[in-house]
Design a protein around this motif. Structure first.
Motif, PDB file in Angstrom:
ATOM      1  N   CYS A 152       0.901  -1.261  -0.648  1.00 20.39           N
ATOM      2  CA  CYS A 152      -0.577  -0.098  -0.090  1.00 20.39           C
ATOM      3  C   CYS A 152       0.902   1.558   0.062  1.00 20.39           C
ATOM      4  CB  CYS A 152      -0.715  -0.124   0.990  1.00 20.39           C
ATOM      5  SG  CYS A 152      -2.488  -0.904   1.419  1.00 20.39           S
ATOM      6  N   SER A 155       4.319   5.131  -4.000  1.00 24.01           N
ATOM      7  CA  SER A 155       3.775   5.526  -4.901  1.00 24.01           C
ATOM      8  C   SER A 155       4.774   6.252  -5.789  1.00 24.01           C
ATOM      9  CB  SER A 155       3.101   5.918  -4.475  1.00 24.01           C
ATOM     10  OG  SER A 155       3.236   7.770  -3.747  1.00 24.01           O
ATOM     11  N   ASN A 156       5.617   7.285  -5.427  1.00 23.17           N
ATOM     12  CA  ASN A 156       6.537   7.652  -6.484  1.00 23.17           C
ATOM     13  C   ASN A 156       7.849   7.153  -5.442  1.00 23.17           C
ATOM     14  OD1 ASN A 156       8.224   8.851  -7.835  1.00 23.17           O
ATOM     15  ND2 ASN A 156       7.353  11.150  -7.743  1.00 23.17           N
ATOM     16  N   ASP A 159       5.196   6.917   0.775  1.00 23.04           N
ATOM     17  CA  ASP A 159       3.918   7.743   1.623  1.00 23.04           C
ATOM     18  C   ASP A 159       3.730   7.170   2.621  1.00 23.04           C
ATOM     19  OD1 ASP A 159       4.673   9.159  -0.375  1.00 23.04           O
ATOM     20  OD2 ASP A 159       2.570   9.362  -1.802  1.00 23.04           O
ATOM     21  N   ALA A 178      -0.880   4.287   4.080  1.00 24.11           N
ATOM     22  CA  ALA A 178      -0.783   5.094   2.730  1.00 24.11           C
ATOM     23  C   ALA A 178      -1.482   6.438   3.153  1.00 24.11           C
ATOM     24  CB  ALA A 178      -1.525   4.500   1.109  1.00 24.11           C
ATOM     25  N   CYS A 182      -6.117   2.334  -0.945  1.00 17.72           N
ATOM     26  CA  CYS A 182      -5.018   1.687  -1.270  1.00 17.72           C
ATOM     27  C   CYS A 182      -6.530  -0.085  -2.598  1.00 17.72           C
ATOM     28  CB  CYS A 182      -4.297   0.627  -0.234  1.00 17.72           C
ATOM     29  SG  CYS A 182      -3.828  -0.235   0.172  1.00 17.72           S
ATOM     30  N   LYS A 189       4.893  -3.613  -6.937  1.00 17.35           N
ATOM     31  CA  LYS A 189       5.578  -1.543  -7.086  1.00 17.35           C
ATOM     32  C   LYS A 189       6.660  -1.338  -6.466  1.00 17.35           C
ATOM     33  CE  LYS A 189       4.053   3.040  -8.356  1.00 17.35           C
ATOM     34  NZ  LYS A 189       2.753   3.997  -7.550  1.00 17.35           N
ATOM     35  N   PRO A 191       9.137   1.661  -5.488  1.00 12.54           N
ATOM     36  CA  PRO A 191       8.888   2.594  -5.004  1.00 12.54           C
ATOM     37  C   PRO A 191      10.238   2.889  -6.311  1.00 12.54           C
ATOM     38  CG  PRO A 191       9.592   1.932  -3.226  1.00 12.54           C
ATOM     39  CD  PRO A 191       9.087   1.105  -4.109  1.00 12.54           C
TER      40      PRO A 191
END
Lengths: 292, 983
Positions: A152, A155-156, A159, A178, A182, A189, A191
């Motif tokens: 969760c 992102s970039n 977070d 997050a 989510c 993914k 970061p």
């Protein structure tokens, strides 16, 4: 200073019927202040240092408190220090202590921690954090734990959103996750940036709305009567008697038109008069009939 | 005229129902769809009252703190009183032949009740200086004019109380001089001395002689024995007592003679040859005889005049012995009950002649009633002037039976007074293929019934016919059938009682369809078992229609939380125990019904033990594979009330064995010990159905309900305020309520009520919670409501978005997303204190909700949820009024017609269960306590069906009449047309 007093007065006037104690309001004010201060906190260590300097010039009764945020990767790993919270301990004149101006500085992830985190992401496992339940004499009775599925967070960067529920100097609970949504089928993914982007919020309990009390209604009949009479007075004459006035007006208008038409009808003869008698009160209709 | 009155009444009713919807019913509708059963609970003491001519009765006190007067002929209740849960009845007796004397609350309250009607005559509060056993001695003097005092020993004091008005006569405090613990009070008939026999520091034997008139101490003797004593001192005869020593291996015979106390020791092993473990002296008072029970047998020992102990007889240890009953000639009789296979043997013996049975009877006994636990006997004079005996026996399943002349005269299923858990089961589907004759018969009956009803409606019925109509309505065979009905009103209520017995009750009339004493929950000498939870185990739906539904019973064998659990699976149609899985090797603290089923429609269950390990049931590979697949998304939580910690758990990926799983702690909430103490936790009903997520409010706006099955409501109070109301000042009592997500441990909402305290009763449903507490500042009870709404879906208002499909209504919701919720709350005053609170539940959740409140008067009140709407405002706008929002008031109204229990009381109310019927408008309500009550409610009226007594015949008649009228008018008009044309 002035707008602050205004705000206080405003809030007092709003809640005057609730009869709150003024110091309680101050606390809530402060809490919101602390909340705002906490929000833009970032991993940069400069901010806390700056705030300490500022604090030294503040009143002496306040003191600084530090407590550690610890984290663990999955079930197998032990908790280790991940960052520190610093806050101002405010002692109210009634003896209650509250935390304000919370700052958070997070340690950078070490390479082994990065590896562990990657593993968590691959396994869709839990990233756990914990805080002491008593910030003054940590860890208190027990640690307050929160955990989130690691997938969760990225992102970039990473977070995170830390919501701390406080009761005096006790940490009731910490909600970690997050800042946004989510999505359920959690995609793997990684970061791009291995640093945390932290948002911290301090939250205190809110007061329940008071039960509305209509004691006047129950207590004295006179007051109730007064209230009952008032709206009657407010109603205008027109509003009250329109049902009598409208027919009256119609009758009057009818009479006037009849009076006006009288000479005409006398000229037009008998048929016109009978038709006039048959035609109903409204003037328009009467006129139409006449025209025919 | 009468019609007009009726019409106006109906109109008035409609009007009033518009203002405040209620389910008021007419007097003649009582019993049509509701039933009420009265119970008393497991009998502790029984006193017969048969001396005088008139109604023979037996007075009982029970473990549910009920005192009752029962008809000895039929077993019906003449009167009964349910004392509070803390007012435990210690002793019961009859004084002066007209008062029932009860001693309760550890001997601190003495009450006298009028024998014929149960009215309270007087009440006395006795104060003591220390805790002690409570003893009550009522002189058996039957002379009414003589005011002989009642002697009560409680709290270390001996009280003498007038039996006429309950006034104190005198009080003797034993605790002042020595710490004597009085075991027996003996009042020898005719003399003015009361003997108190006791033990000081469990090593000194004391006897006191006290003047009846003024409480003066006449004589005090004492003798010490260094061994100490075990249990109670039992009087054998006027000056002889027996007691066991501390090691339970020696019987001490105590003889008090002219102020000197003489002790005599006899080893139990000398009396009983063989093992003598766990010896106890049975408290049956028989003159000159005492009885000893060991692990192997019961022996009767006679004490001779010289002080010798002679073993009279040895019987099996399962034998139950009654108290002695004084017969007219100064001799005594007592009863023994021996348990046989599906029968019991009752024998009555005379104390002076132990060698032979005075009376021996064999009574057939349903083995589902278990063992005999208690026996009370009473005598009567037979037609041939000899003594006859009747025995009142209490069975293992708490039922009460009266035996006389070798037959069971009546039985009472008083196990139903202690219901622990309730579930329901559907009845079997009706078999197709009914004989024509039956149909014709039923058709004829149907027509006849409707003709009668028609007559009744048209006021043509004779009184006899009116009675017949009422009879038909009450006994409509439809509602008592053993098959499933179209509306889903007929169900089986399955009740688990404290005795470990399972009952199935038909909802039609409340009759017991079957009952089973669960073998896995039977208390044996080694372990004490008790039922915990009752869950639906198998609900045949699609795949396994041939199977009968079954229920899972979870119990615990032992007193501590870590004791092993007992499980059994019971067929819901027959009551047969299909599987007995106990005692399992693990304990059970929590039972979680998982939302998964295997191919045979068995519900998967997780049992959490004391070590926080999860055990999966059923233990089949299929279930294990289903669970493995879903184990990622299985979460649970535990509430540690004492520690004030809430913990959330998930399943560890690595598991130790196939059916047991390790838990991992995912979150915890630690309530500060100095300011908060958990007093209530409430969750949503797992089977609740929510019809719509959206709520359209007045200004055409939409609000989305935050609907999560994983929400728990927690209420905490400051520790000082956790006591009863009044123990804390408003300033130091704070009530904090929480709404917590149990997957992530997220606190969704937290709110403080200053100056308020528990007890908190709450109900959580859909997106709202209503809770009841006490406001110390306002000195009143309050009910608050919190409604929680989801803000993240608020953008979905755009219709265009909905059409294009750009809404997030169908995306799966994850608890790990940060919820954007808003809450609305409001508090209202509520007059009553509350015992239980529940909410109506319907099949699809469309019907509006009613709160069902169990009031302190043991009634169930239905309160429309609209009254506890947080959006109520003082002056609602026109749009809000149209929405159905009521103007704000400070108190919730209590409308007398909205008591669903109407004239009945559900004494000792403990819980209210609601079950959805198949018909959307209707919800079935079952309230239980000492009594049971069942009814149907329709919160928004029965909008989807005609009432049961709808007059089809009248409808048919009307239609026929209309058709005839149409025909006649058509003919007439044709004729007129013709005449017109001929003109």
């Amino acid at each position: 200073m002035k707008p602050w007093i205004l705000l206080l007065l405003l809030s007092l006037s709003i809640s005057s019927n609730l009869a709150f104690q003024s110091d309680e309001l101050l606390i809530t004010d402060d809490e919101e202040f602390g909340l705002e201060g906490g929000r833009p906190s970032s991993p940069s260590p400069q901010i806390p240092s700056r705030s300490t300097r500022k604090r030294s010039s503040d009143s002496e009764s306040d003191s600084r408190v530090q407590f550690a945020l610890e984290h663990a990767f999955g079930d197998s790993s032990e908790f280790s220090v991940a960052g520190t919270f610093t806050a101002r301990l405010k002692t109210s004149p009634h003896g209650g202590q509250t935390l304000t101006k919370l700052r958070f500085s997070r340690n950078d992830l070490t390479s082994t921690e990065k590896e562990k985190f990657k593993k968590l992401l691959e396994n869709d496992d839990y990233y756990k954090i914990r805080l002491p339940s008593d910030v003054l004499n940590a860890p208190g009775r027990d640690y307050v734990i929160s955990s989130v599925k690691a997938r969760c967070l990225p992102s970039n960067g990473l977070d995170e959103h830390i919501l701390i529920h406080m009761e005096g100097v006790n940490v009731l609970a910490v909600n970690y996750g997050a800042p946004g949504a989510c999505q359920y089928p959690r995609q793997l993914k990684l970061p791009t940036k291995w640093s945390f982007n932290s948002h911290t919020v301090l939250k205190h309990s809110e007061l329940a709305p008071r039960t509305p009390i209509f004691s006047e209604d129950i207590g004295g009949g006179e007051i109730g009567d007064d209230e009952g009479v008032k709206p009657m007075v407010e109603r205008s004459f027109w509003a009250k008697y329109w049902m009598y006035l409208v027919p009256l007006g119609l009758i009057v208008m009818n009479a006037v038109t009849q009076g006006l038409n009288m000479p005409e009808e006398q000229a037009s003869g008998q048929t016109g008069q009978t038709q006039q008698a048959v035609g109903a009160a409204p003037r328009g209709q009467g006129a139409a009939v006449r025209r025919r | 005229m009468a019609m007009a009155i009726k019409l106006s009444l109906i109109l008035l009713l409609c009007l009033s129902s518009l203002l405040a919807p209620s389910f008021s019913l007419f007097e003649d509708q009582v019993g049509l769809m509701d039933w009420h059963q009265r119970y008393i609970g497991k009998v502790k003491h029984a006193v017969f009252h048969t001396q005088k001519a008139g109604r023979k009765r037996v007075l009982v006190s029970t473990e549910e703190n009920v005192i009752a007067s029962l008809d000895l002929r039929r077993g019906e209740i003449f009167w009964r009183h349910v004392l509070g849960p803390n007012d435990v009845v210690d002793k019961i007796d009859i004084a002066l032949g007209k008062y029932v004397i009860t001693l309760s609350s550890e001997g601190s309250i003495l009450r006298a009740w009028n024998l014929p009607d149960g009215q309270m005559v007087w009440e006395s509060f006795l104060s003591g200086s220390k805790y002690s056993k409570a003893l009550l001695t009522v002189p058996s003097n039957l002379k009414v004019d003589l005011d002989s005092p009642i002697f009560v020993y409680s709290g270390g004091c001996l009280h003498a109380i007038s039996s006429i008005d309950g006034e104190y006569l005198w009080k003797k405090d034993f605790a002042i001089e020595s710490s004597v613990d009085v075991h027996q009070l003996i009042l020898s008939g005719g003399s003015d001395v009361v003997h108190a026999v006791g033990v000081t520091d469990s090593s000194q034997f004391d006897t006191y002689e006290i003047d009846v008139k003024n409480g003066g101490l006449l004589k005090h003797t004492s003798a010490s024995f260094p061994g100490g004593v075990y249990g109670e001192i039992l009087p054998v005869s006027g000056d002889r007592f027996v007691v066991l020593d501390a090691s339970r291996s020696v019987v001490l015979l105590i003889t008090v003679n002219n102020g000197a106390t003489h002790l005599q020791q006899t080893h139990v092993s000398d009396l009983i040859h063989g093992s003598s473990e766990n010896t106890v002296i049975l408290p049956s008072k028989l003159s000159g005889i005492f009885s000893l029970r060991t692990d192997s047998c019961i022996v009767f020992v006679k004490v001779t005049d010289e002080g010798k102990l002679n073993v009279m007889e040895k019987v099996d240890k399962t034998v139950v012995v009654s108290d002695a009953l004084a017969l007219s000639e100064g001799e005594q009789a007592f009863a023994l009950v021996q348990q046989g296979d599906s029968k019991i043997e009752l024998s009555v013996r005379l104390v002076h002649d132990m060698s032979s049975n005075h009376l021996k009877e064999t009574v057939k006994m349903d083995h589902e009633r278990g063992f005999v636990h208690k026996i009370f006997i009473n005598n009567y004079v037979r037609t041939d002037r000899s003594h006859g005996f009747r025995a009142l026996i209490v069975m293992e399943d708490h039922s009460l039976l009266l035996l006389q002349q070798g037959e069971i005269v009546w039985t009472r299923d008083d196990g139903l007074a202690s219901v622990i858990d309730v579930t329901t089961s559907e009845l079997p589907v009706e078999k197709i293929g009914v004989s024509v004759a039956k149909v014709e018969h039923s058709l004829f009956e149907w027509l006849k019934g409707h003709m009668l009803k028609l007559k009744g409606t048209l006021m043509l019925a004779t009184p006899d016919e009116v009675a017949a109509i009422q009879q038909i309505r009450l006994q409509s065979s439809q509602k008592n059938k053993m098959t499933r009905d179209h509306n889903g009103f007929r169900k089986l209520l399955i009740l688990l009682t404290r005795a470990g017995k399972l009952y199935a009750l038909h909802t039609g009339n409340g009759r017991v369809v079957w009952s089973t004493l669960l073998q896995s929950l039977r208390t044996t000498s080694q372990q004490q078992c008790a039922g915990l939870k009752l869950r639906q185990w198998q609900v045949p739906h699609h795949h396994a229609l041939d199977n009968n539904p079954s229920v899972l019973v979870v119990g615990r064998c032992g007193l501590s939380l870590t004791s092993p659990s007992a499980l059994s699976i019971v067929d819901a149609y027959t009551g047969k125990e299909l599987q007995n899985l106990g005692p399992a090797e693990h304990s059970t603290v929590q039972v979680i019904t998982l939302p998964f089923r295997d191919s045979t429609e068995q519900q998967l269950h997780l049992l959490i033990d004391a070590d926080k390990r999860a055990h999966l049931y059923p233990t089949t590979p299929e279930a294990a594979s289903i669970f493995q697949r879903e184990s990622e998304n299985v979460y649970w939580y535990s509430v540690e009330s004492e520690a004030g910690i809430l913990r959330g758990y998930g399943v560890k990926k690595t598991h130790s064995s196939e059916y047991s799983f390790e838990a991992r702690n995912l979150w915890s909430i630690v309530f500060p010990a100095e300011s908060e103490k958990i007093i209530a936790t409430v969750t949503r009903k797992p089977n609740e159905v929510v019809h719509t997520q959206a709520k359209v409010i007045a200004d055409e706006d939409v609000m989305y309900k935050y609907i999560s099955k994983n929400m728990v409501f927690v209420a905490t109070v400051s520790p000082k305020a956790s006591g009863p109301i009044g123990s804390a000042t408003p300033d130091e009592s704070v009530l904090v309520v929480y709404l917590i997500d149990t997957v992530t441990g997220r606190i969704l909402h937290r709110m403080t009520h200053l100056g308020s305290q528990g007890p908190v009763h709450a109900v959580l449903s859909e997106n709202w919670v209503v809770y009841h507490y006490f406001n110390l500042r306002a000195h009143r009870y309050e009910m608050s409501v919190i409604e929680i709404y989801d803000q993240s879906r608020a953008e979905n208002k755009d219709v265009l978005k909905l059409i294009v499909g750009k809404h997030n209504l169908t995306t799966p919701v994850s608890s790990y997303s940060r919820p954007e919720v808003t809450t609305k709350s409001q508090s209202y005053f509520f007059t009553h204190s509350v015992k239980a609170i529940s909410v109506s539940s319907t099949a699809k959740g469309i019907t509006s909700k009613h709160l069902l409140i169990g009031t302190i008067g043991d009634q169930v009140l239905a309160l429309d949820k609209r009254f506890v709407d947080p959006r109520r405002s003082l002056n609602p706008t026109q749009a809000e009024k149209e929405e159905g929002l009521l103007p704000l008031t400070d108190a919730l109204p209590i409308i007398p017609q909205s008591y669903v229990t109407h004239a009945f009381k559900v004494e000792g109310l403990r819980g209210i269960e609601t079950i959805p019927a198949k018909l959307e408008s209707t919800s079935l309500v079952f309230a239980y306590g000492v009594d049971l009550f069942y009814t149907r409610i329709a919160p928004s009226k029965t909008y989807d069906s005609l009432t049961e007594d709808f007059n089809y015949a009248l409808l048919l008649l009307t239609i026929v009449a209309l058709v005839i009228a149409i025909f006649v008018t058509w003919v007439l008009s044709e004729r007129k047309d013709l005449q017109d044309k001929w003109r």
